[in-house]
Design an enzyme around this catalytic site. Structure first.
Site, PDB file in Angstrom:
ATOM      1  N   LYS A 250     -44.327 -23.802   9.056  1.00 60.51           N
ATOM      2  CA  LYS A 250     -44.438 -23.537   7.523  1.00 60.51           C
ATOM      3  C   LYS A 250     -44.289 -24.731   6.529  1.00 60.51           C
ATOM      4  O   LYS A 250     -44.202 -25.707   7.136  1.00 60.51           O
ATOM      5  CB  LYS A 250     -43.000 -22.477   7.289  1.00 60.51           C
ATOM      6  CG  LYS A 250     -41.809 -23.373   7.451  1.00 60.51           C
ATOM      7  CD  LYS A 250     -40.362 -22.285   7.453  1.00 60.51           C
ATOM      8  CE  LYS A 250     -39.262 -23.249   7.863  1.00 60.51           C
ATOM      9  NZ  LYS A 250     -37.988 -22.275   7.848  1.00 60.51           N
TER      10      LYS A 250
ATOM     11  N   ARG B  24     -29.102 -13.647   3.935  1.00 63.47           N
ATOM     12  CA  ARG B  24     -30.478 -13.983   3.076  1.00 63.47           C
ATOM     13  C   ARG B  24     -31.243 -12.571   3.704  1.00 63.47           C
ATOM     14  O   ARG B  24     -30.952 -11.804   3.338  1.00 63.47           O
ATOM     15  CB  ARG B  24     -31.115 -15.359   3.956  1.00 63.47           C
ATOM     16  CG  ARG B  24     -32.225 -15.869   3.244  1.00 63.47           C
ATOM     17  CD  ARG B  24     -32.564 -17.041   3.788  1.00 63.47           C
ATOM     18  NE  ARG B  24     -33.105 -17.275   5.014  1.00 63.47           N
ATOM     19  CZ  ARG B  24     -33.754 -18.506   5.369  1.00 63.47           C
ATOM     20  NH1 ARG B  24     -33.932 -19.394   4.634  1.00 63.47           N
ATOM     21  NH2 ARG B  24     -34.090 -18.300   6.607  1.00 63.47           N
TER      22      ARG B  24
ATOM     23  N   TYR C 209     -41.939 -46.048 -18.719  1.00 64.36           N
ATOM     24  CA  TYR C 209     -41.557 -45.178 -19.976  1.00 64.36           C
ATOM     25  C   TYR C 209     -40.148 -45.263 -20.018  1.00 64.36           C
ATOM     26  O   TYR C 209     -39.400 -45.493 -19.186  1.00 64.36           O
ATOM     27  CB  TYR C 209     -41.756 -43.675 -19.584  1.00 64.36           C
ATOM     28  CG  TYR C 209     -43.193 -43.311 -19.354  1.00 64.36           C
ATOM     29  CD1 TYR C 209     -44.121 -43.370 -20.429  1.00 64.36           C
ATOM     30  CD2 TYR C 209     -43.939 -42.746 -18.403  1.00 64.36           C
ATOM     31  CE1 TYR C 209     -45.461 -43.133 -20.695  1.00 64.36           C
ATOM     32  CE2 TYR C 209     -45.354 -42.610 -18.156  1.00 64.36           C
ATOM     33  CZ  TYR C 209     -46.056 -42.603 -19.449  1.00 64.36           C
ATOM     34  OH  TYR C 209     -47.533 -42.046 -19.428  1.00 64.36           O
TER      35      TYR C 209
ATOM     36  N   MET D 168     -45.865 -39.878 -13.750  1.00 65.04           N
ATOM     37  CA  MET D 168     -46.885 -38.790 -13.205  1.00 65.04           C
ATOM     38  C   MET D 168     -47.712 -39.205 -12.041  1.00 65.04           C
ATOM     39  O   MET D 168     -47.664 -38.861 -10.877  1.00 65.04           O
ATOM     40  CB  MET D 168     -47.698 -38.089 -14.269  1.00 65.04           C
ATOM     41  CG  MET D 168     -48.235 -36.736 -13.773  1.00 65.04           C
ATOM     42  SD  MET D 168     -49.323 -35.881 -14.974  1.00 65.04           S
ATOM     43  CE  MET D 168     -48.050 -35.501 -16.428  1.00 65.04           C
TER      44      MET D 168
HETATM   45  C1  LIG Z   1     -37.103 -22.819   8.936  1.00 62.03           C
HETATM   46  C2  LIG Z   1     -36.409 -21.754   9.892  1.00 62.03           C
HETATM   47  C3  LIG Z   1     -36.168 -22.462  11.219  1.00 62.03           C
HETATM   48  C4  LIG Z   1     -36.223 -23.872  11.644  1.00 62.03           C
HETATM   49  O1  LIG Z   1     -35.368 -24.562  11.214  1.00 62.03           O
HETATM   50  P1  LIG Z   1     -35.219 -26.177  11.425  1.00 62.03           P
HETATM   51  O2  LIG Z   1     -33.758 -26.404  10.869  1.00 62.03           O
HETATM   52  O3  LIG Z   1     -36.005 -26.860  10.633  1.00 62.03           O
HETATM   53  O4  LIG Z   1     -35.068 -26.479  12.958  1.00 62.03           O
HETATM   54  C5  LIG Z   1     -35.813 -21.403  11.999  1.00 62.03           C
HETATM   55  N1  LIG Z   1     -35.757 -20.034  11.720  1.00 62.03           N
HETATM   56  C6  LIG Z   1     -35.872 -19.489  10.355  1.00 62.03           C
HETATM   57  C7  LIG Z   1     -35.500 -18.326  10.438  1.00 62.03           C
HETATM   58  C8  LIG Z   1     -36.547 -20.816   9.483  1.00 62.03           C
HETATM   59  O5  LIG Z   1     -36.624 -20.192   8.432  1.00 62.03           O
END
Ligand SMILES: *Cc1c(COP(=O)(O)O)cnc(C)c1O
Length: 384
Positions: free
Chosen positions: A38, A138, A277, A325
């Site tokens: 991700k 969550r 700046y 920037m």
């Molecule tokens: C991002 C994520 C992980 C991985 O977490 P790390 O701390 O980067 O290993 C595992 N499970 C879920 C649901 C996540 O969102």
């Protein structure tokens, strides 16, 4: 290297592969290894990292969004993909067509998945994983709601409750794992209750990197490793916990990413000159500056102003003035051999020096995760 990028990342495939191989050794063969790609693979480049992890023995890939899953499929990656974030009801048809595994926690999602699958060829299944609330508040459902949704899944032809998942709230934030132990206990209670209600799940998973490093009893059937696969530790607390629990040597991690730019101008400025700046820096002696074409647009945080260093010719050059920037100015008075278009390292190693993502994170009050994921997408990622 023939390219003349002015700002880019080099990502060491061999390090990504080696990190994953370490996690394989740690979790064993029986557990599915599902590294997460991700957030543009934590800034490392989605496709580049996905391919390296698959070469390193990943069984599944985990992503946050349908967009990420689609990109993997469009580039011919046919490994199982688990989507951990929300997929809108309108997009579920595509998610099923892309053969994504989906985490579920809404009745609306399950209902629509049922409709989508009913339109497909008989025998087609959509695989879902139930998210169980254990204390992160969550995603996830409290046990009665989880049982109800599992019942609904069971009554929906074409839907298979393949897995159940939860996520730790603070396992990497502390060396006191009381809360994480409570979460794990709640997860086991939920798994037992699901089985007792006639909804056994094949794939039970709760591990992020910290849990995978620290707690072998939490592996269950699949681990979702993120930060560790990129060669970074989840936190200093996790490092300390690993030492305390005798697991430090078990996972040796190698950072894979180097973020680079080039010297675009070298200039001598007099004593008393204001740099950048807001005139926040004033030279106290005649100074040689190098101007680098990297700024907050590229993900180099403005809070690094007058604080960070970059590496040039293997030496540290401190930032002078504010991050702009698209540019920063660094002091190279003590690096007389600097030449135009020399490489400058913003993050990573050069010679014997190294700037860690953790260091950049400390400087700006955040974590390594945010540092690398915020390197802008327009910055090319080159596999090396
Ligand atoms: C991002 C994520 C992980 C991985 O977490 P790390 O701390 O980067 O290993 C595992 N499970 C879920 C649901 C996540 O969102």
């Amino acid at each position: 290297m023939e390219h003349r990028h002015l700002i880019w990342c080099e990502v060491e495939r061999s390090s990504l592969i080696a990190n994953l191989a370490r996690f394989r050794t740690v979790v064993g063969r029986a557990c599915l290894l599902a590294p997460t790609v991700k957030a543009n693979a934590y800034g490392h480049g989605l496709l580049l990292a996905a391919r390296a992890f698959l070469d390193g023995g990943a069984d599944w890939l985990t992503v946050n969004s349908l967009d990420e899953a689609r990109l993997l499929r469009r580039h011919g990656i046919d490994a199982p993909v688990y989507v951990m974030g929300y997929v809108s009801v309108a997009d579920l048809e595509e998610a099923v067509a892309l053969q994504c595994r989906l985490v579920v926690y809404n009745h609306e999602t399950v209902e629509q998945l049922g409709r989508v699958v009913a339109r497909l060829a008989p025998g087609t299944h959509a695989h879902v994983h139930l998210k169980v609330e254990t204390g992160n508040y969550r995603q996830g459902l409290e046990l009665p709601d989880a049982l109800a949704l599992a019942g609904r899944i069971a009554r929906t032809p074409g839907l298979e409750l393949e897995g159940a998942a939860t996520h730790f709230a603070d396992i990497e934030d502390t060396t006191d794992h009381t809360y994480a132990r409570q979460q794990l206990a709640r997860f086991h209670e939920a798994l037992t209750a699901l089985a007792a209600a006639g909804h056994p799940v094949r794939l039970r998973h709760c591990c992020n990197s910290a849990a995978t490093i620290l707690w072998p009893h939490t592996y269950l059937d699949l681990v979702r490793v993120g930060i560790g696969a990129y060669g970074m530790w989840p936190s200093a607390q996790t490092r300390v916990s690993a030492v305390l629990e005798g697991r430090h040597g078990i996972v040796e991690l190698k950072p894979a990413l180097t973020w680079k730019t080039r010297v675009a101008q070298i200039k001598d400025v007099p004593r008393g000159a204001f740099v950048g700046y807001g005139r926040t820096f004033r030279t106290t002696h005649p100074t040689r500056l190098a101007v680098l074409p990297a700024g907050y647009y590229d993900g180099y945080d403005r809070k690094l102003s007058n604080l960070a260093h970059v590496l040039i010719r293997g030496q540290r050059a401190p930032l002078r003035g504010r991050v702009c920037m698209n540019m920063i100015m660094v002091d190279v008075t003590d690096i007389p051999e600097v030449r135009l278009e020399d490489e400058a390292v913003l993050l990573g190693a050069q010679g014997a020096e190294q700037i860690h993502a953790e260091q950049l994170g400390d400087w700006i009050g955040t974590i390594n995760y945010e540092v690398t994921t915020r390197i802008a997408e327009h910055v090319p990622r080159l596999a090396v």
